[in-house]
Design a protein around this motif. Structure first.
Motif, PDB file in Angstrom:
ATOM      1  N   HIS A   1      -6.420   4.658  -1.960  1.00 43.18           N
ATOM      2  CA  HIS A   1      -5.738   4.440  -3.239  1.00 43.18           C
ATOM      3  C   HIS A   1      -5.963   5.631  -4.169  1.00 43.18           C
ATOM      4  O   HIS A   1      -7.072   6.150  -4.268  1.00 43.18           O
ATOM      5  N   ARG A   2      -4.908   6.032  -4.844  1.00 43.78           N
ATOM      6  CA  ARG A   2      -4.988   7.272  -5.643  1.00 43.78           C
ATOM      7  C   ARG A   2      -6.038   7.192  -6.754  1.00 43.78           C
ATOM      8  O   ARG A   2      -6.564   8.222  -7.180  1.00 43.78           O
ATOM      9  N   SER A   3      -6.367   5.965  -7.220  1.00 41.22           N
ATOM     10  CA  SER A   3      -7.311   5.840  -8.344  1.00 41.22           C
ATOM     11  C   SER A   3      -8.707   6.329  -7.977  1.00 41.22           C
ATOM     12  O   SER A   3      -9.525   6.588  -8.858  1.00 41.22           O
TER      13      SER A   3
ATOM     14  N   TYR B   1     -10.684  -0.384  -1.821  1.00 44.07           N
ATOM     15  CA  TYR B   1     -10.870   0.919  -2.478  1.00 44.07           C
ATOM     16  C   TYR B   1     -11.763   0.844  -3.714  1.00 44.07           C
ATOM     17  O   TYR B   1     -12.363   1.833  -4.098  1.00 44.07           O
TER      18      TYR B   1
ATOM     19  N   GLN C   1      -4.237   7.174   2.967  1.00 45.74           N
ATOM     20  CA  GLN C   1      -4.456   5.725   2.969  1.00 45.74           C
ATOM     21  C   GLN C   1      -5.289   5.285   1.763  1.00 45.74           C
ATOM     22  O   GLN C   1      -5.242   4.131   1.368  1.00 45.74           O
TER      23      GLN C   1
ATOM     24  N   GLU D   1       0.848  -1.200   0.000  1.00 48.59           N
ATOM     25  CA  GLU D   1       0.000   0.000   0.000  1.00 48.59           C
ATOM     26  C   GLU D   1       0.879   1.245   0.000  1.00 48.59           C
ATOM     27  O   GLU D   1       1.795   1.358   0.822  1.00 48.59           O
ATOM     28  N   GLN D   2       0.580   2.172  -0.892  1.00 47.81           N
ATOM     29  CA  GLN D   2       1.415   3.366  -1.059  1.00 47.81           C
ATOM     30  C   GLN D   2       1.564   4.156   0.238  1.00 47.81           C
ATOM     31  O   GLN D   2       2.658   4.579   0.594  1.00 47.81           O
ATOM     32  N   HIS D   3       0.440   4.359   0.965  1.00 41.80           N
ATOM     33  CA  HIS D   3       0.507   5.183   2.186  1.00 41.80           C
ATOM     34  C   HIS D   3       1.390   4.523   3.234  1.00 41.80           C
ATOM     35  O   HIS D   3       2.180   5.175   3.915  1.00 41.80           O
TER      36      HIS D   3
END
Length: 902
Positions: A736-738, A694, A734, A102-104
């Motif tokens: 997701h950017r999408s 997400y 937290q 997860e990016q965050h």
């Protein structure tokens, strides 16, 4: 003297106490080390209680003393006295403390590492480098991965500058295992780190070390294998080296030599390098293509399957490159084209096609039953399909003799291979070339699907029929292949085949899916409609088969049912509305309280998702017709009640499908949906809060848009809660950017629904839009994936602005938007200057320019005239080939001219 004596006594006492403290610390360190070892071993115990206690202890240690925890792990990994099981787990925990999917979370871990004391990090890194000399292979390999993770954090920050130098100095060490571990580390490092953080001098030295390690005169196979695998990851760093003829020749020679190594793992790794070179350095292949063809031909015919598969994959990757180039440039190459097409596939065709056709005869007995099967025959057929897409008509005369020779042979392998070859070349060649052949073949294939004794042949025949309907049936065809005369026979055969074994029945459903889709595409389904009831009943029967869980059969049946509903006409509307009750009854059955095992629960969740998806399609179909809409509105309460009960299940997929069905229901029922909103609202809020899953959050955001369009002003009482949650979502690192682009777009839907009442949200929404606009305006130096995301983000922002302008139009509060106009125009200027917006963004952007002029009128006129690029942007859109862009631009021109003339 006394003083001296006092001094001596004090010094001696101090020394003694220091020694005892030192001994105590040493004892403590050993005790902690022993305890850590024991805890790490217990964390792998069979006994769940022991394991859980150990995991909790590790977590507690990490939470209370992170530096000590990481130091202990690195010490454990480096210690040759420790058991390999505890060393491996220590390395794995250390690696997971540096990275996450997860990016965050990844961002948090990176910041946490960077904030650690420099001395602590130095000790950990020293332990990791020391482990590369370990005599235990697993410890070395784990350390390699952890070093690469640390490097991916530190090198971009200009930290650990000595790392690459110290790794390269290991290459010249005598013990082969140290050399092997170092090359493995360099490979992982190249995989983890982006090329621009390593300077060219270091890249040259890494490549030199790697290529020397690959050399045939390297006596140790483990070293040679590690070097070959490292080259695979280092290829993206080698742009400058591949531009140098001598260096490129040397690399290519070493890779080609490695494909002939006596060791199969080295050969496999070398072919993987060739595949990567084929796509990364396509334009540099010309001098080597003949040698590569000879190497791959030998491998496909003589090699072990994993190596042969990579040899075929090389040609598939070259096809992918040429397809992309031909699609992008449309075959028109000018001197300044970045990447011309070298037509390697066309040149290799006479030898390449026979090689691929040979592979089709190497099927495996159980390949049709295994969803994950991948073998030489499947790889060859896939590559043949890509070759057909690359060269078009030229492939047909090379494949037809093989088909004609094998299609009637007694051996099932030959009949199946001939059918597979035919199915593989149906995408690429022109309809003119294929139609006469398909007209002859169709009847033969329908007979084979009914009568062939081999289920392998039937499976591939049904798949091939699906390909015929997918590519040669629909609006693009001048002469239809499916006529009222043969339609009945096709449907009869397909419905009969749905009773066959699951893998054949699944392919028959697929063929029917594409048959229906072609009619939907044509806008005329009259040929299919006389059989509508029979088709629907057959598909429902398939879903009730005891073996419908095999080969994705149940899923295929519902997907086909959805497509048949989509292509239905007014004359079958009554039958479609009757289907509502059938699907509701099925869904109701799945909601009845029964105790299920986890496996049964998973199957039930899958079925609920399919039924919700089917309801969504039916609602969309009936909702599009005013007369049919009333037929299903009588079931409105029951539909909503069932869908709300579905939310009690804990499956993300089911929630997603139920949410989509409710969105369709809201859109179809319009203002009448207001009566369902009080009960549904809590689930809407839950969906918007679902950061973990997400996709559910994204779908829920879309449903908010559907409800806004349905209810318009009636959504107002719920807007405070919805806007609060959407703003929270945007602020969260937290999520997701999408999901963020659709949230911005949703602001526009809300503003459009509630008009000037959006005023109280402007002070929160506009700054967020502004900062996102600044982020998305400049894209220099980013990859294609990031440009694609940036365009989605821009489009979401622009749709928000458009909805806000249209919502405030003709209200007394339009002047509230005036302070934001200069920034919006600046945003439009900057994305126009970047020259990388796609057609969707271009259409929305020119629409926003028109909305701004239309809503703000004369207030906007002078601002637009001062804008750097509005005029050029408008002219470019007016001369666009895309009629939607042109249409938006015509409207914008009118709005702007009105604003300027006032």
């Amino acid at each position: 003297m006394q003083k001296f004596g006092v001094f001596r006594g004090a010094a001696f006492g101090q020394f003694r106490s220091e020694r005892s403290i030192f001994s105590f610390r040493s004892f403590l360190r050993k005790k902690i080390a022993m305890e850590v070892t024991q805890v790490l071993l217990s964390a792998q115990a069979v006994d769940a209680t022991v394991r859980k206690h150990a995991e909790d202890t590790l977590k507690q240690f990490q939470d209370q003393n992170l530096p000590g925890f990481l130091l202990s792990l690195s010490g454990e990994l480096a210690s040759e006295e420790k058991p390999i099981e505890s060393r491996k787990l220590a390395g794995l925990i250390l690696k997971n403390a540096l990275d996450a999917k997860e990016q965050h979370r990844k961002y948090e871990l990176v910041q946490r590492w960077l904030s650690l004391d420099v001395a602590v990090k130095g000790q950990i890194k020293a332990c990791l480098l020391q482990t590369l000399s370990s005599s235990v292979p697993d410890a070395r390999s784990t350390a390699s991965q952890v070093i690469a993770k640390v490097a991916s954090i530190e090198l971009p920050q200009k930290q650990w500058p000595e790392l690459i130098g110290s790794l390269l100095s290991n290459i010249h060490q005598v013990p082969p295992h140290v050399k092997q571990a170092t090359l493995e580390t360099l490979g992982y490092l190249c995989e983890e780190v982006v090329p621009d953080v390593v300077d060219q001098d270091h890249v040259n030295k890494i490549l030199t070390a790697v290529v020397q390690g690959m050399n045939a005169n390297e006596g140790n196979n483990e070293v040679r294998l590690a070097a070959t695998r490292a080259l695979y990851n280092a290829l993206s760093f080698a742009q400058a080296n591949f531009s140098n003829d001598m260096e490129r020749d040397y690399i290519m020679r070493v890779v080609c030599e490695a494909t002939l190594s006596p060791e199969v793992k080295i050969r496999l790794a070398a072919f993987e390098c060739l595949v990567s070179i084929g796509s990364t350095y396509y334009e540099k292949l010309t001098p080597y293509i003949q040698d590569i063809f000879n190497i791959t031909l030998k491998a496909v015919r003589e090699e072990e399957e994993p190596v042969a598969l990579q040899a075929i994959e090389f040609w598939s990757s070259v096809c992918d490159e040429e397809i992309d180039i031909l699609e992008e440039y449309g075959g028109e190459f000018t001197a300044d084209s970045d990447v011309p097409c070298y037509h390697f596939i066309k040149q290799a065709l006479p030898a390449l096609v026979p090689m691929l056709l040979e592979t089709l005869l190497k099927q495996e007995e159980d390949q049709d039953q295994d969803d994950g099967a991948w073998n030489l025959a499947m790889a060859g057929g896939t590559c043949l399909g890509l070759v057909a897409r690359t060269v078009g008509d030229d492939i047909v005369p090379l494949v037809m003799p093989f088909i004609e020779e094998n299609i009637t042979k007694p051996d099932w392998r030959q009949r199946e291979a001939a059918t597979y070859a035919f199915g593989s070349i149906l995408e690429g060649p022109s309809p003119d070339k294929l139609t006469p052949i398909v007209n002859v073949a169709l009847n033969f294939m329908l007979t084979a699907l009914t009568n062939d004794p081999s289920s392998h042949v039937k499976d591939t025949t049904a798949w091939t029929l699906g390909r015929i309907f997918e590519f040669l049936h629909g609006s693009t065809m001048e002469t239809p292949i499916i006529t009222p005369e043969n339609c009945q026979q096709i449907i009869t055969v397909l419905l009969q085949s749905m009773k066959d074994v699951p893998n054949v029945a699944e392919k028959a459903c697929g063929a029917l899916y594409f048959l229906a889709q072609g009619y939907e595409d044509l806008g005329s389904s009259s040929s299919l409609m006389p059989y509508f009831q029979e088709i629907v009943q057959s598909l429902l029967n398939v879903t009730h088969r005891e073996d419908a869980g095999e080969s994705r059969l149940r899923t295929a049946a519902y997907e086909t049912l959805n497509e048949v509903v989509r292509c239905s006409t007014e004359e079958t509307a009554r039958l479609v509305s009757e289907l509502v009750q059938v699907i509701m009854a099925e869904l109701h059955k799945t909601l009845e309280g029964q105790k299920l095992s986890s496996d049964e629960r998973e199957k039930q969740n899958e079925l609920q998702g399919l039924l919700c998806g089917c309801l969504q399609v039916i609602i969309q179909k009936l909702g599009a017709s005013n007369t049919a809409k009333y037929a299903f509105m009588q079931y409105g309460d029951q539909i909503m009640n069932l869908l709300l009960r579905v939310f009690a299940c804990r499956s993300a997929t089911v929630h997603e499908e139920a949410m989509l069905a409710i969105g369709a229901f809201a859109y179809a029922t319009g203002p009448n949906f207001a009566i369902f909103l009080p009960e549904f609202y809590k689930y809407l809020e839950m969906g918007l809060q679902n950061f973990e899953e997400y996709q559910v959050c994204a779908v829920t955001v879309g449903v908010v848009g559907d409800i806004c369009r349905a209810l318009e002003g009636k959504i107002l009482p719920y807007c405070d809660g919805i806007m609060t949650q959407l703003l929270k979502d945007l602020s969260s690192n937290q999520l997701h950017r999408s999901v963020k682009p659709p949230i911005f777009s949703c602001f526009g839907d809300i503003a459009l629904a509630i008009g000037e009442n959006f005023e109280k949200y402007l002070m929160y929404a506009m700054p967020m839009l502004q900062s996102a606009a600044e982020l998305s305006a400049h894209t220099s130096g980013v990859d294609d994936e990031m440009i694609e995301y940036t365009n989605l983000l821009r489009n979401g922002i622009l749709e928000a602005y458009s909805g806000i302008f249209q919502g405030f139009k003709n209200t007394p509060k339009t002047q509230l938007l005036f302070p934001y106009a200069p920034h919006i125009l600046q945003f439009l200027d900057s994305i126009y200057m970047e020259k990388d917006m796609d057609d969707v963004v271009m259409k929305t952007a020119i629409g926003v320019l028109g909305d701004l002029a239309d809503t703000l009128g004369s207030n906007a006129g002078s601002l637009i005239q001062q804008s750097v690029s509005s005029k050029d942007f408008l002219n470019e859109c007016l001369s666009s080939d895309d009629h939607l862009i042109k249409e938006s631009a015509e409207w914008a021109r009118l709005a702007i001219s009105r604003a300027i003339s006032v």
